[in-house]
Design a protein around this motif. Structure first.
Motif, PDB file in Angstrom:
ATOM      1  N   ASP A   1       0.637  -1.128   0.037  1.00  0.00           N
ATOM      2  CA  ASP A   1       0.237  -0.043   0.066  1.00  0.00           C
ATOM      3  C   ASP A   1       0.826   1.422   0.127  1.00  0.00           C
ATOM      4  N   SER A   2       1.975   1.307   0.293  1.00  0.00           N
ATOM      5  CA  SER A   2       2.852   2.503   0.721  1.00  0.00           C
ATOM      6  C   SER A   2       4.039   2.355  -0.456  1.00  0.00           C
ATOM      7  N   ALA A   3       4.140   1.218  -1.400  1.00  0.00           N
ATOM      8  CA  ALA A   3       5.129   1.238  -2.361  1.00  0.00           C
ATOM      9  C   ALA A   3       4.715   1.796  -3.665  1.00  0.00           C
ATOM     10  N   LEU A   4       5.686   2.236  -4.503  1.00  0.00           N
ATOM     11  CA  LEU A   4       4.970   2.656  -5.727  1.00  0.00           C
ATOM     12  C   LEU A   4       5.899   1.642  -6.863  1.00  0.00           C
ATOM     13  N   PHE A   5       4.938   0.762  -7.530  1.00  0.00           N
ATOM     14  CA  PHE A   5       5.657  -0.279  -8.285  1.00  0.00           C
ATOM     15  C   PHE A   5       5.462  -0.050  -9.618  1.00  0.00           C
ATOM     16  N   LEU A   6       6.532  -0.349 -10.431  1.00  0.00           N
ATOM     17  CA  LEU A   6       6.364   0.189 -11.752  1.00  0.00           C
ATOM     18  C   LEU A   6       5.589  -0.430 -12.822  1.00  0.00           C
ATOM     19  N   THR A   7       4.782  -1.712 -12.439  1.00  0.00           N
ATOM     20  CA  THR A   7       3.820  -2.284 -13.411  1.00  0.00           C
ATOM     21  C   THR A   7       2.360  -1.968 -12.665  1.00  0.00           C
TER      22      THR A   7
ATOM     23  N   PRO B   1      -1.011   0.309 -12.525  1.00  0.00           N
ATOM     24  CA  PRO B   1      -1.624   1.319 -13.453  1.00  0.00           C
ATOM     25  C   PRO B   1      -1.447   2.746 -12.939  1.00  0.00           C
ATOM     26  N   PRO B   2      -1.603   3.609 -13.743  1.00  0.00           N
ATOM     27  CA  PRO B   2      -1.344   5.194 -13.173  1.00  0.00           C
ATOM     28  C   PRO B   2      -2.687   5.541 -12.438  1.00  0.00           C
ATOM     29  N   GLU B   3      -3.637   4.940 -12.259  1.00  0.00           N
ATOM     30  CA  GLU B   3      -4.702   5.017 -11.432  1.00  0.00           C
ATOM     31  C   GLU B   3      -4.542   4.685  -9.802  1.00  0.00           C
ATOM     32  N   VAL B   4      -3.874   3.643  -9.903  1.00  0.00           N
ATOM     33  CA  VAL B   4      -3.240   2.936  -8.535  1.00  0.00           C
ATOM     34  C   VAL B   4      -2.410   3.911  -8.143  1.00  0.00           C
TER      35      VAL B   4
ATOM     36  N   VAL C   1       3.826  11.789 -13.506  1.00  0.00           N
ATOM     37  CA  VAL C   1       4.088  10.407 -13.415  1.00  0.00           C
ATOM     38  C   VAL C   1       3.105   9.697 -14.305  1.00  0.00           C
ATOM     39  N   LYS C   2       1.831  10.178 -14.498  1.00  0.00           N
ATOM     40  CA  LYS C   2       1.147   9.388 -15.712  1.00  0.00           C
ATOM     41  C   LYS C   2       1.985   9.112 -17.112  1.00  0.00           C
ATOM     42  N   GLY C   3       2.299  10.350 -17.342  1.00  0.00           N
ATOM     43  CA  GLY C   3       3.259  10.498 -18.493  1.00  0.00           C
ATOM     44  C   GLY C   3       4.564   9.205 -18.512  1.00  0.00           C
ATOM     45  N   PHE C   4       4.893   9.286 -17.417  1.00  0.00           N
ATOM     46  CA  PHE C   4       6.269   8.442 -17.314  1.00  0.00           C
ATOM     47  C   PHE C   4       5.642   6.962 -17.580  1.00  0.00           C
ATOM     48  N   LEU C   5       4.549   6.513 -16.794  1.00  0.00           N
ATOM     49  CA  LEU C   5       4.048   5.206 -16.652  1.00  0.00           C
ATOM     50  C   LEU C   5       3.474   4.722 -18.129  1.00  0.00           C
ATOM     51  N   ARG C   6       2.918   5.626 -18.691  1.00  0.00           N
ATOM     52  CA  ARG C   6       2.459   5.284 -20.177  1.00  0.00           C
ATOM     53  C   ARG C   6       3.610   4.950 -20.893  1.00  0.00           C
ATOM     54  N   GLU C   7       4.788   5.778 -20.996  1.00  0.00           N
ATOM     55  CA  GLU C   7       5.917   5.596 -21.959  1.00  0.00           C
ATOM     56  C   GLU C   7       6.620   4.371 -21.504  1.00  0.00           C
ATOM     57  N   LEU C   8       6.366   3.775 -20.062  1.00  0.00           N
ATOM     58  CA  LEU C   8       7.338   2.735 -19.526  1.00  0.00           C
ATOM     59  C   LEU C   8       6.295   1.561 -20.108  1.00  0.00           C
TER      60      LEU C   8
END
Ligand code: SF4
Length: 368
Positions: free
Chosen positions: A259-265, A267-270, A341-348
């Motif tokens: 719940d407190s970590a940001l995972f690279l996989t 989705p942006p909404e999470v 962050v959303k831009g970063f996740l979409r590109e990734l």
């Protein structure tokens, strides 16, 4: 175990200066002027300490040097792991030969992850993300510990001059520690030293970029390198130390606290939901914040920008000044970050799709 330095623990060391003094880690700041194009993590003091990094710097102009790191396939890849990959990408551009170890024996010994599951996690979570972030895996030496006879053989050879008192003094093992955990540090030492074996290029400077909690492994590896310097010609490994990435509530970022970590996989909404809950350095009311300004030094949103999402120093400085002057309040600030962050996740995500087949071929070759 010395307070605050447990490689398998969950604490974020509070007092980095004390740790440096206690363990003889030198400030990286003293070398900064001689580091060519230092990455933002070095410029901003996130990577704050080193041992013998001069030796690696001397080779950066064109000599040969190695960079050693490991990933433990026991959970999901988060932003704390990305910080290491960012450093590897920088070293790869600076001519370092990257050794990337999949620490599946560590995952087995410390977390009970079977090897076939470790292989799957390593591929899905780590290797695909590493390549998608910009690390060229085909130019690295990627290997699984459980499949490396050289590493296992070296660990066994080196173990004959390391006694129980020594590892207990470093790791604090007790009578309850099981034998695979007790032996594991030797595998780790062999990982760090094996790039200097003749078959991998012979003795040469090797840097291990780590979080400061990993220093026990480095101290043991340096002791062992000194004991075997005549036999193998080992140079003591160099290291750099970075601050540990905190999670959204201020603890050590870890896959075991989803719940407190940001995972690279994720989705942006999470990410968006988690970022709205993140601890900030804001004041209790918007009015008070406009009057007194916020406290970026306490803020995890600011920390995310510092580590990952404000690559230009000017951009980070502007955010700090706007925050301290009360020109921006936390809700607005989080919205700005979420947009980035959303831009970063979409590109990734897009990159992951592109690189997946190539990484799959690499995996079949190194771990059929
Ligand atoms: S304004 Fe931004 S940087 Fe300042 S405390 Fe709030 S979230 Fe943090």
């Amino acid at each position: 175990m010395p307070e605050g330095l447990d490689p398998w623990g969950m604490e974020v060391p509070e007092d980095y200066a004390r740790l440096m003094q206690e363990f003889g880690i030198r400030p990286l700041e003293e070398l900064l002027p001689s580091i060519p194009d230092p990455p933002h993590l070095m410029r901003r003091g996130v990577i704050f300490g080193h041992r013998d990094f001069e030796r690696v710097l001397e080779r950066m102009g064109g000599g040969r040097y190695a960079v050693m790191t490991g990933l433990m396939p026991s959970g999901r890849m988060h932003l704390g792991h990305k910080m290491v990959v960012d450093q590897l990408i920088w070293y790869q551009r600076k001519g370092g030969e990257i050794f990337l170890c999949v620490a599946d024996m560590e995952a087995f010994s410390a977390r009970g992850i079977p090897y076939d599951l470790g292989r799957k996690i390593a591929f899905e979570e780590y290797l695909v993300n590493c390549e998608a972030l910009g690390l060229e895996l085909e130019r690295c030496r990627v290997y699984f510990q459980s499949r490396s006879q050289q590493v296992q053989g070296l660990a066994y050879s080196l173990a004959r001059r390391v006694n129980f008192s020594e590892v207990r003094a470093i790791y604090g093992f007790s009578g309850e520690t099981h034998l695979s955990h007790l032996y594991y540090p030797m595998i780790d030492v062999a990982d760090i030293l094996h790039p200097q074996l003749e078959e991998f290029g012979g003795p040469r400077p090797t840097v291990v970029p780590v979080g400061v909690d990993q220093d026990p492994h480095l101290r043991l590896a340096r002791d062992v390198a000194a004991k075997f310097s005549e036999e193998y010609g080992f140079l003591p490994p160099s290291s750099t130390y970075h601050r540990l990435m905190r999670d959204l509530f201020g603890g050590k970022m870890s896959s075991s606290r989803p719940d407190s970590a940001l995972f690279l996989t994720d989705p942006p909404e999470v990410w968006e939901r988690k970022l709205w809950d993140a601890l900030t350095g804001g004041r209790p009311t918007a009015r008070e914040q406009r009057e007194k300004g916020g406290e970026p030094s306490k803020c995890l949103v600011y920390e995310l920008c510092m580590y990952h999402f404000a690559p230009e120093d000017r951009e980070l400085l502007e955010l700090k000044e706007r925050c301290e002057r009360g020109e921006i309040i936390c809700g607005e600030c989080k919205e700005e970050l979420i947009g980035r962050v959303k831009g970063f996740l979409r590109e990734l995500e897009e990159r992951r799709r592109e690189v997946r087949p190539g990484v799959e071929r690499l995996l079949r070759r190194i771990s059929p």
